[in-house]
Design a protein around this motif. Structure first.
Motif, PDB file in Angstrom:
ATOM      1  N   SER A   1       2.320 -34.919  23.425  1.00 50.77           N
ATOM      2  CA  SER A   1       1.393 -34.955  24.560  1.00 50.77           C
ATOM      3  C   SER A   1      -0.005 -34.586  24.081  1.00 50.77           C
ATOM      4  O   SER A   1      -0.184 -34.123  22.955  1.00 50.77           O
ATOM      5  CB  SER A   1       1.851 -33.977  25.635  1.00 50.77           C
ATOM      6  OG  SER A   1       1.688 -32.651  25.176  1.00 50.77           O
ATOM      7  N   LEU A   2      -1.001 -34.788  24.954  1.00 51.85           N
ATOM      8  CA  LEU A   2      -2.376 -34.411  24.608  1.00 51.85           C
ATOM      9  C   LEU A   2      -2.506 -32.913  24.410  1.00 51.85           C
ATOM     10  O   LEU A   2      -3.339 -32.460  23.638  1.00 51.85           O
ATOM     11  CB  LEU A   2      -3.340 -34.852  25.705  1.00 51.85           C
ATOM     12  CG  LEU A   2      -3.586 -36.340  25.849  1.00 51.85           C
ATOM     13  CD1 LEU A   2      -4.467 -36.606  27.054  1.00 51.85           C
ATOM     14  CD2 LEU A   2      -4.215 -36.895  24.603  1.00 51.85           C
ATOM     15  N   GLY A   3      -1.700 -32.157  25.109  1.00 48.89           N
ATOM     16  CA  GLY A   3      -1.768 -30.706  24.996  1.00 48.89           C
ATOM     17  C   GLY A   3      -3.164 -30.209  25.283  1.00 48.89           C
ATOM     18  O   GLY A   3      -3.830 -30.681  26.203  1.00 48.89           O
ATOM     19  N   SER A   4      -3.651 -29.308  24.488  1.00 49.77           N
ATOM     20  CA  SER A   4      -5.002 -28.766  24.664  1.00 49.77           C
ATOM     21  C   SER A   4      -5.981 -29.359  23.658  1.00 49.77           C
ATOM     22  O   SER A   4      -7.039 -28.796  23.407  1.00 49.77           O
ATOM     23  CB  SER A   4      -4.966 -27.239  24.519  1.00 49.77           C
ATOM     24  OG  SER A   4      -4.548 -26.876  23.219  1.00 49.77           O
ATOM     25  N   SER A   5      -5.642 -30.516  23.095  1.00 52.80           N
ATOM     26  CA  SER A   5      -6.473 -31.098  22.035  1.00 52.80           C
ATOM     27  C   SER A   5      -7.911 -31.339  22.481  1.00 52.80           C
ATOM     28  O   SER A   5      -8.843 -31.077  21.717  1.00 52.80           O
ATOM     29  CB  SER A   5      -5.862 -32.390  21.509  1.00 52.80           C
ATOM     30  OG  SER A   5      -5.804 -33.378  22.508  1.00 52.80           O
ATOM     31  N   GLY A   6      -8.129 -31.823  23.695  1.00 47.87           N
ATOM     32  CA  GLY A   6      -9.490 -32.055  24.190  1.00 47.87           C
ATOM     33  C   GLY A   6     -10.274 -30.763  24.313  1.00 47.87           C
ATOM     34  O   GLY A   6     -11.438 -30.687  23.908  1.00 47.87           O
ATOM     35  N   ASP A   7      -9.650 -29.731  24.866  1.00 42.30           N
ATOM     36  CA  ASP A   7     -10.305 -28.428  24.972  1.00 42.30           C
ATOM     37  C   ASP A   7     -10.574 -27.835  23.595  1.00 42.30           C
ATOM     38  O   ASP A   7     -11.620 -27.213  23.374  1.00 42.30           O
ATOM     39  CB  ASP A   7      -9.445 -27.452  25.789  1.00 42.30           C
ATOM     40  CG  ASP A   7      -9.343 -27.856  27.254  1.00 42.30           C
ATOM     41  OD1 ASP A   7     -10.262 -28.530  27.757  1.00 42.30           O
ATOM     42  OD2 ASP A   7      -8.341 -27.483  27.886  1.00 42.30           O
ATOM     43  N   ASP A   8      -9.650 -28.031  22.675  1.00 43.26           N
ATOM     44  CA  ASP A   8      -9.829 -27.515  21.319  1.00 43.26           C
ATOM     45  C   ASP A   8     -11.032 -28.172  20.639  1.00 43.26           C
ATOM     46  O   ASP A   8     -11.821 -27.494  19.976  1.00 43.26           O
ATOM     47  CB  ASP A   8      -8.577 -27.746  20.470  1.00 43.26           C
ATOM     48  CG  ASP A   8      -7.374 -26.959  20.971  1.00 43.26           C
ATOM     49  OD1 ASP A   8      -7.555 -25.996  21.742  1.00 43.26           O
ATOM     50  OD2 ASP A   8      -6.248 -27.332  20.590  1.00 43.26           O
TER      51      ASP A   8
END
Length: 55
Positions: free
Chosen positions: A38-45
């Motif tokens: 899943s995308l997980g927190s990749s965008g926030d990271d």
């Protein structure tokens, strides 16, 4: 900005790209591709790594 998801996070290529470029006054729209993670927190990271721009 498009990037692949590797093991639940943005690929190292995306990490290097965002830390090497200036995103001041830029609006960044993310999309990612993955076959199983899943995308997980990749965008926030990624946004945290940069600290500038509208993510």
């Amino acid at each position: 900005m498009g990037y692949p998801i590797w093991w639940g996070g943005a690929a190292w290529l995306a990490n290097h790209f965002v830390t090497d470029h200036d995103f001041i006054s830029k609006k960044v729209i993310l999309f990612a591709a993955s076959s199983s993670s899943s995308l997980g927190s990749s965008g926030d990271d990624l946004a945290t790594m940069v600290g500038t721009g509208d993510w």
